[in-house]
Write an enzyme that holds these catalytic residues in place. Structure first.
Site, PDB file in Angstrom:
ATOM      1  N   SER A 142      51.685   8.109 -47.479  1.00 37.04           N
ATOM      2  CA  SER A 142      50.458   7.602 -48.085  1.00 37.04           C
ATOM      3  C   SER A 142      50.665   7.461 -49.574  1.00 37.04           C
ATOM      4  O   SER A 142      51.471   8.188 -50.178  1.00 37.04           O
ATOM      5  CB  SER A 142      49.296   8.569 -47.823  1.00 37.04           C
ATOM      6  OG  SER A 142      48.153   8.211 -48.585  1.00 37.04           O
ATOM      7  N   TYR A 155      45.826  17.372 -47.555  1.00 30.15           N
ATOM      8  CA  TYR A 155      46.324  16.082 -47.058  1.00 30.15           C
ATOM      9  C   TYR A 155      47.337  15.474 -48.023  1.00 30.15           C
ATOM     10  O   TYR A 155      48.436  15.068 -47.615  1.00 30.15           O
ATOM     11  CB  TYR A 155      45.164  15.116 -46.853  1.00 30.15           C
ATOM     12  CG  TYR A 155      45.622  13.721 -46.465  1.00 30.15           C
ATOM     13  CD1 TYR A 155      46.032  13.441 -45.169  1.00 30.15           C
ATOM     14  CD2 TYR A 155      45.666  12.690 -47.404  1.00 30.15           C
ATOM     15  CE1 TYR A 155      46.469  12.173 -44.814  1.00 30.15           C
ATOM     16  CE2 TYR A 155      46.098  11.421 -47.052  1.00 30.15           C
ATOM     17  CZ  TYR A 155      46.501  11.179 -45.758  1.00 30.15           C
ATOM     18  OH  TYR A 155      46.948   9.922 -45.415  1.00 30.15           O
TER      19      TYR A 155
END
Length: 267
Positions: A142, A155
């Site tokens: 990401s 995350y």
């Protein structure tokens, strides 16, 4: 019995979003598939892929557990076909502060799925690939991996691990015929934000990229054997470039404003 002539791709987190779109890319380019996810949407995903001409084996299992990854590997091995490509894509997030009202088990589950299971599957898949001296590995990381992200700390840290792990693994495998590519999407129009409880944040309520386009970029980079690709818009690529030079404190402050609960609500 006819021996399959198509290559085989494995895609995790393939029930929806980027994972499903990656699986479609493989199907459209002549691969058969083994797809895995925990939710019931996997059944619909398998039908969509079969309609594109792929032979599909769907494995509904909890990849956040050791036994879930082993169950996936057992199904692959039972099919008797080597893995030509694997897209390690499954991931999850939970919005909120670590010291706030977030659930500890949910936070640890992020690590179990995003990190532990990724290493587990990569170890099992690349060991066999290296022995055959052939294979392609795609990790979905990401753009959040390029900066600390307050209110989504676990995350972003998990994705920073994946980016680092993938780059190191690529070098370890450089003389084996196995390539490793990392896909770094920005905000993408998937169920991710709803599942993470982030719909009221600026990043969750803002403009998002098309998962089909992100998957296409990831697939093409994988087939070219590229090291890394920032998926989605030009703005994402610019953000990734800026992140290389900004101090972590500055990046964290900016990301915190985007991920703060309630930040996406109209004034």
């Amino acid at each position: 019995m006819t021996t399959p002539t198509k290559p085989l791709a494995v895609v995790t987190g393939a029930s929806s979003g980027i994972g499903l779109e990656l699986a479609k890319q493989f199907a459209d380019h002549g691969f058969d598939l083994v797809i895995a996810a925990e939710d019931a949407e996997l059944i619909s995903a398998a039908k969509q892929l079969q309609e594109r001409g792929a032979e599909v084996d769907s494995v509904r299992t909890d990849l956040a557990s050791f036994t879930g990854v082993e169950e996936l590997m057992a199904r692959i091995e039972a099919g008797g076909r080597p893995i030509d490509a694997v897209a390690i894509n499954a991931g999850v997030s939970v919005a909120g502060d670590v010291a706030g009202d977030t659930d500890l088990r949910a936070l640890l589950n992020i690590i179990n799925l995003n990190v532990t299971s990724a290493v587990h599957l990569a170890k099992r898949a690349t060991t066999a690939m290296a022995a055959r001296r052939h294979g392609r590995v795609l990790f979905t990381s990401s753009i959040a991996s390029t900066a600390p992200v307050p209110h989504n700390a676990v995350y972003s840290a998990s994705k920073a691990f994946i980016t680092s792990f993938a780059e190191a693994l690529r070098i370890e495998l450089k003389d084996t015929g196995v390539t490793v590519t990392t896909l770094l999407p920005g905000p993408t129009d998937t169920e991710f934000f709803e599942r993470a409880g982030m719909e009221d944040t600026k990043v969750g309520s803002g403009k998002k990229d098309d998962p089909a386009e992100v998957a296409r970029q990831g697939y093409e980079a994988l087939m070219k054997g590229e090291q890394k690709v920032v998926g989605g818009s030009v703005a994402n690529k610019a953000m990734a470039g800026v992140s290389r030079v900004l101090p972590d404190r500055v990046k964290a402050t900016a990301q915190g404003k985007m991920h703060e609960p309630g930040s996406g609500k109209p004034d």
